[in-house]
Structure formats: C-alpha cells, structure tokens
Design a protein around this motif. Structure first.
Motif, PDB file in Angstrom:
ATOM      1  N   ALA A 199     -13.137  -0.327   7.080  1.00 57.92           N
ATOM      2  CA  ALA A 199     -12.143  -0.067   8.046  1.00 57.92           C
ATOM      3  C   ALA A 199     -12.411  -1.029   9.266  1.00 57.92           C
ATOM      4  O   ALA A 199     -11.253  -1.302   9.936  1.00 57.92           O
ATOM      5  CB  ALA A 199     -12.417   1.488   8.466  1.00 57.92           C
ATOM      6  N   ALA A 257      -0.828  -4.664  -9.638  1.00 58.65           N
ATOM      7  CA  ALA A 257      -1.136  -3.536  -8.556  1.00 58.65           C
ATOM      8  C   ALA A 257      -2.303  -2.645  -9.060  1.00 58.65           C
ATOM      9  O   ALA A 257      -2.321  -2.260 -10.419  1.00 58.65           O
ATOM     10  CB  ALA A 257       0.311  -2.767  -8.440  1.00 58.65           C
ATOM     11  N   ASN A 258      -2.810  -2.215  -8.198  1.00 58.57           N
ATOM     12  CA  ASN A 258      -3.764  -0.921  -8.441  1.00 58.57           C
ATOM     13  C   ASN A 258      -2.791   0.203  -8.069  1.00 58.57           C
ATOM     14  O   ASN A 258      -2.735   0.716  -7.000  1.00 58.57           O
ATOM     15  CB  ASN A 258      -5.016  -1.202  -7.751  1.00 58.57           C
ATOM     16  CG  ASN A 258      -6.037   0.229  -7.892  1.00 58.57           C
ATOM     17  OD1 ASN A 258      -5.763   1.172  -8.489  1.00 58.57           O
ATOM     18  ND2 ASN A 258      -7.253  -0.106  -7.310  1.00 58.57           N
ATOM     19  N   LEU A 288     -12.987  -4.099   9.187  1.00 63.04           N
ATOM     20  CA  LEU A 288     -12.536  -5.488   8.698  1.00 63.04           C
ATOM     21  C   LEU A 288     -13.758  -6.528   8.439  1.00 63.04           C
ATOM     22  O   LEU A 288     -13.627  -7.458   8.207  1.00 63.04           O
ATOM     23  CB  LEU A 288     -11.414  -5.915   9.410  1.00 63.04           C
ATOM     24  CG  LEU A 288     -10.237  -5.114   9.498  1.00 63.04           C
ATOM     25  CD1 LEU A 288      -9.284  -6.160  10.616  1.00 63.04           C
ATOM     26  CD2 LEU A 288      -9.405  -5.494   8.118  1.00 63.04           C
ATOM     27  N   LYS A 302       1.715  -7.939  -0.768  1.00 65.17           N
ATOM     28  CA  LYS A 302       1.542  -9.187  -1.182  1.00 65.17           C
ATOM     29  C   LYS A 302       2.619  -9.271  -1.915  1.00 65.17           C
ATOM     30  O   LYS A 302       3.380  -8.737  -2.590  1.00 65.17           O
ATOM     31  CB  LYS A 302       0.044  -9.550  -1.997  1.00 65.17           C
ATOM     32  CG  LYS A 302      -0.480  -8.364  -2.685  1.00 65.17           C
ATOM     33  CD  LYS A 302      -1.759  -9.019  -3.524  1.00 65.17           C
ATOM     34  CE  LYS A 302      -2.804  -7.995  -2.813  1.00 65.17           C
ATOM     35  NZ  LYS A 302      -3.565  -7.358  -3.965  1.00 65.17           N
ATOM     36  N   ASN A 306     -11.297   5.225  -1.390  1.00 66.84           N
ATOM     37  CA  ASN A 306     -10.311   5.862  -1.241  1.00 66.84           C
ATOM     38  C   ASN A 306      -9.681   6.757  -2.516  1.00 66.84           C
ATOM     39  O   ASN A 306      -9.939   5.973  -3.331  1.00 66.84           O
ATOM     40  CB  ASN A 306      -9.076   4.902  -0.748  1.00 66.84           C
ATOM     41  CG  ASN A 306      -7.867   5.404  -0.324  1.00 66.84           C
ATOM     42  OD1 ASN A 306      -7.060   6.077  -0.693  1.00 66.84           O
ATOM     43  ND2 ASN A 306      -7.911   5.201   1.341  1.00 66.84           N
ATOM     44  N   ARG A 327      -7.816  -8.320  -6.211  1.00 67.68           N
ATOM     45  CA  ARG A 327      -8.260  -7.206  -5.603  1.00 67.68           C
ATOM     46  C   ARG A 327      -9.809  -7.096  -6.146  1.00 67.68           C
ATOM     47  O   ARG A 327     -10.036  -7.811  -7.266  1.00 67.68           O
ATOM     48  CB  ARG A 327      -7.699  -5.877  -6.026  1.00 67.68           C
ATOM     49  CG  ARG A 327      -6.411  -5.590  -5.744  1.00 67.68           C
ATOM     50  CD  ARG A 327      -5.870  -4.354  -6.285  1.00 67.68           C
ATOM     51  NE  ARG A 327      -6.016  -4.091  -7.861  1.00 67.68           N
ATOM     52  CZ  ARG A 327      -5.430  -4.569  -8.537  1.00 67.68           C
ATOM     53  NH1 ARG A 327      -3.992  -5.096  -8.389  1.00 67.68           N
ATOM     54  NH2 ARG A 327      -5.512  -4.544 -10.034  1.00 67.68           N
ATOM     55  N   VAL A 352      -2.068   5.596   2.805  1.00 67.02           N
ATOM     56  CA  VAL A 352      -3.370   4.882   2.781  1.00 67.02           C
ATOM     57  C   VAL A 352      -3.414   4.039   3.864  1.00 67.02           C
ATOM     58  O   VAL A 352      -2.768   3.140   4.194  1.00 67.02           O
ATOM     59  CB  VAL A 352      -3.069   3.942   1.371  1.00 67.02           C
ATOM     60  CG1 VAL A 352      -4.455   3.079   1.392  1.00 67.02           C
ATOM     61  CG2 VAL A 352      -2.910   4.719   0.104  1.00 67.02           C
ATOM     62  N   LEU A 353      -4.531   4.314   4.394  1.00 63.61           N
ATOM     63  CA  LEU A 353      -4.893   3.544   5.471  1.00 63.61           C
ATOM     64  C   LEU A 353      -4.833   1.816   5.397  1.00 63.61           C
ATOM     65  O   LEU A 353      -5.307   1.322   4.543  1.00 63.61           O
ATOM     66  CB  LEU A 353      -6.236   3.803   6.292  1.00 63.61           C
ATOM     67  CG  LEU A 353      -6.112   5.047   7.173  1.00 63.61           C
ATOM     68  CD1 LEU A 353      -7.568   5.427   7.273  1.00 63.61           C
ATOM     69  CD2 LEU A 353      -5.271   5.088   8.479  1.00 63.61           C
ATOM     70  N   ILE A 360      -3.834   2.922  -5.352  1.00 60.71           N
ATOM     71  CA  ILE A 360      -3.659   3.023  -3.718  1.00 60.71           C
ATOM     72  C   ILE A 360      -2.196   2.192  -3.333  1.00 60.71           C
ATOM     73  O   ILE A 360      -1.774   1.984  -2.289  1.00 60.71           O
ATOM     74  CB  ILE A 360      -4.796   2.019  -3.206  1.00 60.71           C
ATOM     75  CG1 ILE A 360      -5.100   0.834  -4.306  1.00 60.71           C
ATOM     76  CG2 ILE A 360      -5.774   3.120  -2.761  1.00 60.71           C
ATOM     77  CD1 ILE A 360      -6.285  -0.031  -3.338  1.00 60.71           C
ATOM     78  N   LEU A 400       0.949  -1.335  -0.013  1.00 61.87           N
ATOM     79  CA  LEU A 400      -0.024  -0.167   0.136  1.00 61.87           C
ATOM     80  C   LEU A 400       0.922   1.276  -0.133  1.00 61.87           C
ATOM     81  O   LEU A 400       2.040   1.328   0.684  1.00 61.87           O
ATOM     82  CB  LEU A 400      -0.943   0.082   1.330  1.00 61.87           C
ATOM     83  CG  LEU A 400      -2.194  -0.820   1.164  1.00 61.87           C
ATOM     84  CD1 LEU A 400      -2.840  -1.056   2.497  1.00 61.87           C
ATOM     85  CD2 LEU A 400      -2.839  -0.602   0.121  1.00 61.87           C
ATOM     86  N   PRO A 450      -6.255  -1.109   7.336  1.00 68.24           N
ATOM     87  CA  PRO A 450      -6.955  -1.628   8.565  1.00 68.24           C
ATOM     88  C   PRO A 450      -6.398  -3.134   8.832  1.00 68.24           C
ATOM     89  O   PRO A 450      -6.551  -3.565   9.835  1.00 68.24           O
ATOM     90  CB  PRO A 450      -8.314  -1.644   7.922  1.00 68.24           C
ATOM     91  CG  PRO A 450      -8.530  -1.368   6.743  1.00 68.24           C
ATOM     92  CD  PRO A 450      -7.129  -0.709   6.296  1.00 68.24           C
ATOM     93  N   GLN A 451      -6.123  -3.983   7.712  1.00 69.24           N
ATOM     94  CA  GLN A 451      -5.767  -5.089   8.234  1.00 69.24           C
ATOM     95  C   GLN A 451      -4.310  -5.301   9.032  1.00 69.24           C
ATOM     96  O   GLN A 451      -4.154  -6.032   9.612  1.00 69.24           O
ATOM     97  CB  GLN A 451      -5.775  -6.095   6.527  1.00 69.24           C
ATOM     98  CG  GLN A 451      -6.762  -6.234   6.173  1.00 69.24           C
ATOM     99  CD  GLN A 451      -6.781  -7.065   4.578  1.00 69.24           C
ATOM    100  OE1 GLN A 451      -6.771  -8.120   4.658  1.00 69.24           O
ATOM    101  NE2 GLN A 451      -6.421  -6.339   3.725  1.00 69.24           N
TER     102      GLN A 451
END
Lengths: 79, 225
Positions: free
Chosen positions: B109, A67-68, B111, A40, B151, B61, A13-14, A71, A9, A16-17
């Motif tokens: 957020a 990849a995106n 999860l 990854k 985002n 993704r 960029v947050l 982000i 990331l 959360p995982q």
C-alpha cells in the motif's frame, strides 16, 4: 491478426499505484482528477486468421495467464 | 524428512531455505534443489519449499510466470495428493498464482519495498508448520518484499477465518495486507504461504531463532507420520 488485451483491477480493489499517480498529477497542478486506476495493455500478434477462434484463444490465455481473475478484469479486442 | 526446494530464474532464497531444511532433516543428505524446467519430482519427498526471490523478474505479476512453469504442475499434483508445501515470500506469490492458495498479493500500500524485522502473531498452532509455536504468541521475523499486500474477496476472507486458516498476522501492518494477514493455510492445512522469512532466522548469528520452531515442528511431524 493483432489482439489487444486490457487488464484492469476489479472495481473495489485498492490501487495504490493509481492513487500515487493521482497525487503526482495534483502536484503538477492538474486539479480535478478524482480517481486514477492503472492497468496494462498487452498486444499479441497471432497467426490465427479466424476472428472468433482468435478471440476464444486469447480469452483462454487471459484466464490462464495474462490476468489474475482474483483481482483483475480483462477485455479482448481483435484489431 | 525428505525435502526439496524449487529454483526459478531469479530465486534468491533457495539456498537459505535448503540450509534451514538441512538443519532439521535428521539425515546427512543435502536438500535437493530442483530447477524449474524439470517436469517431475523425485519420489519419496515429504516437503517441497518454494523460496523467495524475484522469479522471472516479477514480470507480468509476481509469481505468475513461475506458477506456470513445468515443475509447478508436479508441485500442484504433489499438494493435491496431500504433500506438504511451504511457500515463502515470492513462494507465497507463486502458490496464490498457481491456485494452491486463495487470494492475491498486490503492491504494498505504501508503494515501497519494505525490508525489516516485523512482529507476527501466531494465529493457529493447528498445523504441522506452526505446532511448535503457541497460538497467540508473538514472533519476530524479517520481511523483504514489494508485493505483500494480501487481497481476497469477503467470502474468501470469511472462509480463511472460519476455518482457522490464517497462520500469521502482522502486529503492525507493513504493507496494507487485508486483516493484517501475513500467512495462510490451504484447506487441508498442508500448504502454507507466508510473506515473512522464517528461513532467515534460524541461528543466533542471523539475529534470532524465531524461525526454528516452524522447521522443527514440520520435521517432527514427518518423523512420526
């Protein structure tokens, strides 16, 4: 030839995982983990034998699919 | 209105979407469902819908593999020529992955997979998808997703706000989405992506009809066009 792609990331960029993994590590008693960022690894077996060409190909694959880039950042390693 | 729904392996809202479109189409021909391996679209289509689901198992993704399937090249062409495209839930993810809409949808957020009715504020009625709503009004629409956390970088957010391209915002943010964004429009206002499911709320038997104005206003626009 094997290419290894790391997708992470972008900074800022947050994740959360990653935050949940850090929390879980803390619960197991691993103090002092200040931050966890999850990404990854994608390994590709290529028929290409020229390193420069392989790298160019894999870079294009990253841009188009792996990849995106909105982000994520990526790095390509040829092994 | 002539509409089609794109179907990927793992799509699961394709038939609901087709039913919602059939209801307003103004003719008896059923909405076509188009398999992702098709490389072309039938001629004369007004609207293409990308349905919710878990296309290709959300591998890599969400929406990433679907966005590179053969049919999506045709959908991108269709959109670039001014066609109307509606992406709901996984469909929204496919639209961002294909570049038709900006930003990205990340893991919630909290999860957790969130499945519940949510209040949405209609932010603009200045597009054919939302002209049936009053801007500023609140509607109640179900969400069901694991990756709806919108985002985008600050420039993109600024452009979305400045150009009145945020269609819906959550009243109570369920997923960490930036600026509570639930749905956005393309620059030409003809591509809408949204996480909530209007197609699941078009009959009192389903618990409400707040989704109806979206499909009705779209169909009306196609008649007058």
């Amino acid at each position: 030839m094997i290419a290894r792609v790391h997708v992470t990331l972008k900074p800022g960029v947050l994740d959360p995982q990653g935050a949940a993994v850090r929390h879980s590590l803390g619960a197991l008693g691993f103090d002092g983990v200040e931050k966890v960022r999850q990404g990854k690894v994608i390994e590709l077996k290529l028929s290409e034998t020229d390193v420069a060409k392989a790298e160019a190909q894999v870079n294009e694959m990253c841009e188009k699919l792996l990849a995106n880039t909105v982000i994520e950042n990526y790095t390509v390693e040829i092994l | 209105m002539r509409a089609a729904v794109i179907q990927f392996p793992g799509s699961n809202c394709d038939r609901d979407m087709a039913v919602a479109l059939d209801k307003v189409s103004g003719h008896n021909k059923p909405t076509q469902i188009i398999w992702h391996k098709e490389s072309g679209l039938p001629s004369g289509l007004d609207v293409i819908a990308i349905p919710g689901g878990f296309s290709f198992g959300d591998y890599l993704r969400c929406g990433a593999i679907a966005a590179r399937s053969p049919i999506m090249r045709a959908v991108v062409d269709f959109a670039n020529k001014g066609g109307y495209v509606l992406g709901v839930c996984n469909g929204f993810q496919v639209l961002t992955e294909s570049g038709l809409l900006p930003g990205a949808l990340m893991r919630n957020a909290g999860l957790k997979f969130v499945c519940k009715d949510t209040d949405l504020r209609v932010e603009t009625s200045a597009c054919e998808f939302t002209s049936g709503y009053k801007a500023g009004s609140t509607i109640n629409v179900p969400i069901a997703h694991h990756d709806g956390n919108f985002n985008a970088d600050t420039d993109t957010l600024k452009a979305l706000n400045d150009q009145d391209r945020v269609a819906f915002r959550y009243v109570n943010n369920p997923n960490g989405s930036m600026e509570d964004i639930a749905g956005i429009l393309s620059e030409n206002r003809r591509v809408l992506g949204m996480m909530p499911h209007p197609e699941r709320l078009n009959d009192p038997l389903l618990g409400g009809i707040d989704g109806n104005p979206l499909f009705e206003s779209l169909a009306n626009a196609m008649v007058s066009a």
